[in-house]
Design a protein around this motif. Structure first.
Motif, mmCIF file in Angstrom:
data_model
loop_
_atom_site.group_PDB
_atom_site.id
_atom_site.type_symbol
_atom_site.label_atom_id
_atom_site.label_comp_id
_atom_site.label_asym_id
_atom_site.label_seq_id
_atom_site.Cartn_x
_atom_site.Cartn_y
_atom_site.Cartn_z
ATOM 1 N N ASN A 11 0.709 -1.585 -0.006
ATOM 2 C CA ASN A 11 0.124 0.619 -0.151
ATOM 3 C C ASN A 11 0.995 1.356 0.638
ATOM 4 O O ASN A 11 0.407 2.475 -0.109
ATOM 5 N N PHE A 12 2.572 0.966 0.124
ATOM 6 C CA PHE A 12 3.147 2.319 0.308
ATOM 7 C C PHE A 12 4.362 2.367 -1.438
ATOM 8 O O PHE A 12 4.072 1.236 -1.255
ATOM 9 N N ILE A 13 4.293 3.182 -1.137
ATOM 10 C CA ILE A 13 5.628 3.785 -2.101
ATOM 11 C C ILE A 13 6.691 4.851 -1.720
ATOM 12 O O ILE A 13 6.050 5.774 -0.998
ATOM 13 N N LEU A 14 7.519 4.142 -1.126
ATOM 14 C CA LEU A 14 9.017 4.596 -0.128
ATOM 15 C C LEU A 14 9.692 5.028 -1.028
ATOM 16 O O LEU A 14 9.954 4.454 -1.878
ATOM 17 N N VAL A 15 10.182 6.502 -0.669
ATOM 18 C CA VAL A 15 10.983 7.272 -1.387
ATOM 19 C C VAL A 15 12.081 7.953 -1.039
ATOM 20 O O VAL A 15 11.711 7.929 -0.701
ATOM 21 N N ASP A 16 13.287 7.446 -1.313
ATOM 22 C CA ASP A 16 14.503 8.120 -0.280
ATOM 23 C C ASP A 16 15.343 9.024 -1.390
ATOM 24 O O ASP A 16 15.084 9.123 -2.475
ATOM 25 N N PHE A 17 16.053 9.351 -1.167
ATOM 26 C CA PHE A 17 16.822 10.880 -1.634
ATOM 27 C C PHE A 17 17.960 10.404 -1.533
ATOM 28 O O PHE A 17 19.304 9.956 -0.167
ATOM 29 N N PHE A 18 19.794 10.642 -2.175
ATOM 30 C CA PHE A 18 20.941 10.185 -2.426
ATOM 31 C C PHE A 18 21.448 11.479 -1.093
ATOM 32 O O PHE A 18 21.138 13.088 -1.383
ATOM 33 N N CYS A 19 21.498 10.664 0.040
ATOM 34 C CA CYS A 19 21.380 11.930 0.897
ATOM 35 C C CYS A 19 23.230 12.506 2.153
ATOM 36 O O CYS A 19 23.769 11.555 1.857
ATOM 37 N N ARG A 20 23.693 13.271 1.966
ATOM 38 C CA ARG A 20 24.943 13.572 2.337
ATOM 39 C C ARG A 20 24.405 13.823 4.135
ATOM 40 O O ARG A 20 25.932 13.910 4.213
ATOM 41 N N GLY A 21 23.767 13.960 4.593
ATOM 42 C CA GLY A 21 23.732 13.971 6.158
ATOM 43 C C GLY A 21 22.610 14.634 6.745
ATOM 44 O O GLY A 21 22.472 16.277 5.900
ATOM 45 N N VAL A 22 22.228 14.773 7.518
ATOM 46 C CA VAL A 22 21.100 16.258 9.034
ATOM 47 C C VAL A 22 21.803 16.236 9.434
ATOM 48 O O VAL A 22 22.779 16.161 10.619
ATOM 49 N N PRO A 23 21.861 17.843 8.677
ATOM 50 C CA PRO A 23 22.414 18.640 10.295
ATOM 51 C C PRO A 23 21.910 18.651 10.954
ATOM 52 O O PRO A 23 20.130 18.253 11.460
ATOM 53 N N SER A 24 22.735 19.175 11.749
ATOM 54 C CA SER A 24 22.111 18.871 13.641
ATOM 55 C C SER A 24 21.132 20.028 13.885
ATOM 56 O O SER A 24 21.052 21.609 13.413
ATOM 57 N N ILE A 25 20.028 20.310 14.523
ATOM 58 C CA ILE A 25 19.045 20.500 15.312
ATOM 59 C C ILE A 25 19.224 22.446 15.406
ATOM 60 O O ILE A 25 18.808 23.263 15.413
ATOM 61 N N SER A 73 27.260 27.086 3.824
ATOM 62 C CA SER A 73 28.859 26.736 4.701
ATOM 63 C C SER A 73 28.735 25.486 5.605
ATOM 64 O O SER A 73 30.176 24.590 5.549
ATOM 65 N N PHE A 74 28.227 26.183 7.010
ATOM 66 C CA PHE A 74 28.473 25.020 7.819
ATOM 67 C C PHE A 74 28.401 23.680 7.501
ATOM 68 O O PHE A 74 28.612 22.897 7.742
ATOM 69 N N TYR A 75 26.846 23.309 6.320
ATOM 70 C CA TYR A 75 26.423 22.149 6.513
ATOM 71 C C TYR A 75 27.457 21.035 5.098
ATOM 72 O O TYR A 75 28.101 20.675 5.433
ATOM 73 N N LEU A 76 28.013 22.429 3.950
ATOM 74 C CA LEU A 76 28.568 21.828 2.932
ATOM 75 C C LEU A 76 29.566 21.427 3.754
ATOM 76 O O LEU A 76 30.877 20.315 3.209
ATOM 77 N N LYS A 77 30.756 21.883 5.138
ATOM 78 C CA LYS A 77 31.808 21.715 5.145
ATOM 79 C C LYS A 77 32.109 20.437 6.800
ATOM 80 O O LYS A 77 32.770 20.369 7.254
ATOM 81 N N ASN A 78 30.328 20.105 6.587
ATOM 82 C CA ASN A 78 30.300 18.641 7.037
ATOM 83 C C ASN A 78 30.443 19.015 8.579
ATOM 84 O O ASN A 78 31.046 18.373 9.516
ATOM 85 N N THR A 79 30.548 20.121 9.444
ATOM 86 C CA THR A 79 31.072 20.647 10.574
ATOM 87 C C THR A 79 30.387 20.457 11.690
ATOM 88 O O THR A 79 30.339 20.570 12.520
ATOM 89 N N CYS A 80 29.024 20.426 11.644
ATOM 90 C CA CYS A 80 27.525 19.586 12.314
ATOM 91 C C CYS A 80 26.711 18.741 12.351
ATOM 92 O O CYS A 80 25.279 18.854 11.995
ATOM 93 N N LEU A 81 26.924 17.304 11.329
ATOM 94 C CA LEU A 81 26.023 16.795 10.932
ATOM 95 C C LEU A 81 25.668 15.741 12.240
ATOM 96 O O LEU A 81 26.738 15.890 13.497
ATOM 97 N N ASN A 82 24.166 15.138 12.746
ATOM 98 C CA ASN A 82 24.267 14.406 13.410
ATOM 99 C C ASN A 82 25.118 13.215 13.807
ATOM 100 O O ASN A 82 26.146 12.844 12.374
ATOM 101 N N GLU A 83 25.424 13.019 14.955
ATOM 102 C CA GLU A 83 26.530 11.726 15.004
ATOM 103 C C GLU A 83 26.414 10.752 14.043
ATOM 104 O O GLU A 83 27.207 10.395 13.169
ATOM 105 N N ALA A 84 25.710 9.979 14.111
ATOM 106 C CA ALA A 84 24.630 8.691 12.690
ATOM 107 C C ALA A 84 25.612 9.215 11.781
ATOM 108 O O ALA A 84 25.481 8.170 10.805
ATOM 109 N N CYS A 85 25.408 10.531 11.018
ATOM 110 C CA CYS A 85 25.447 10.486 9.603
ATOM 111 C C CYS A 85 26.964 10.071 8.637
ATOM 112 O O CYS A 85 27.018 9.803 8.001
ATOM 113 N N TYR A 86 27.634 10.745 9.953
ATOM 114 C CA TYR A 86 28.796 10.366 9.620
ATOM 115 C C TYR A 86 29.798 8.623 9.280
ATOM 116 O O TYR A 86 30.715 8.989 9.021
#
Length: 219
Positions: free
Chosen positions: A29-43, A100-113
């Motif tokens: 009953n579902f179509i699941l779509v994701d994306f090429f993910c660089r990582g999720v930045p810290s809130i 600038s912060f995101y693309l330099k990988n300064t503060c992604l969530n820990e698991a994203c690395y």
């Protein structure tokens, strides 16, 4: 007939949802779509960035945010923020502090690395993303990758493909478009996260850690 649903999410979110639906026997009953993910930045980055934009550019409550507006072109995409009063903040990827912060990988969530789902394990029916690289570099209106990952995804794509300009590509094209290696932590990661958690102003953190404001290299 049961209602069909399409869910978009990060690879890790789609993995969790896939496991849940599988247990409930609801996958059909579902179509699941994701994306090429660089990582999720810290809130905390988002909170600091929102405060920065509101303080420095007299922006009120956010009404809409477009992270990759293409009015200047795909390769010079812009952060576009509109507040409830109609005021607008606009800055390109080369000059915006969030990018600038995101693309330099300064503060992604820990698991994203060390993410096992970003490229090595795919649980979606369809995976999408920007088709970066030389193949479509001169198509500055923007080109997207659509990777079909399951029979369910194949059937769904057949129903909508007529709405798009489509060109078949090869796996090596995708390999050249995306980064499949792990993203290294910034050398000052812990200190940057600490500063964000303390609520320091984003522009002060940027200066304190001598970050290059340029998100992408213009050359």
């Amino acid at each position: 007939m049961a209602k069909k649903n399409v869910v978009f999410g990060t690879p890790c979110q789609i993995f969790a949802l896939r496991k849940y639906l599988s247990g409930k026997k609801e996958e059909d009953n579902f179509i699941l779509v994701d994306f090429f993910c660089r990582g999720v930045p810290s809130i905390f980055l988002w909170k600091a960035y929102k405060s920065f934009v509101q303080r420095k550019f007299s922006i009120g409550d956010f009404k809409s945010v477009n992270f990759k507006d293409k009015f200047l072109g795909w390769h010079k995409f812009s952060m576009q923020i509109l507040d409830t009063e109609g005021n607008r903040y606009s800055e390109t990827v080369y000059d915006d502090l969030f990018w600038s912060f995101y693309l330099k990988n300064t503060c992604l969530n820990e698991a994203c690395y060390d993410c096992p789902f970003r490229h090595n394990s795919v649980y979606s029916d369809i995976r999408v993303g920007d088709f970066w690289g030389e193949k479509y570099y001169h198509h500055d209106e923007g080109v997207s990758i659509v990777v079909i990952c399951s029979e369910r995804g194949k059937k769904a794509w057949k129903k909508v493909r007529g709405y798009f300009s489509e060109e078949k590509c090869y796996p090596q094209d995708i390999l050249h478009s995306q980064r499949f290696n792990k993203f290294p932590k910034h050398e000052k990661y812990d200190k940057i996260i600490e500063s964000l958690c303390k609520g320091e102003n984003l522009e002060d953190i940027y200066l304190k850690f001598c970050l290059d404001k340029q998100g992408f290299y213009k050359g």
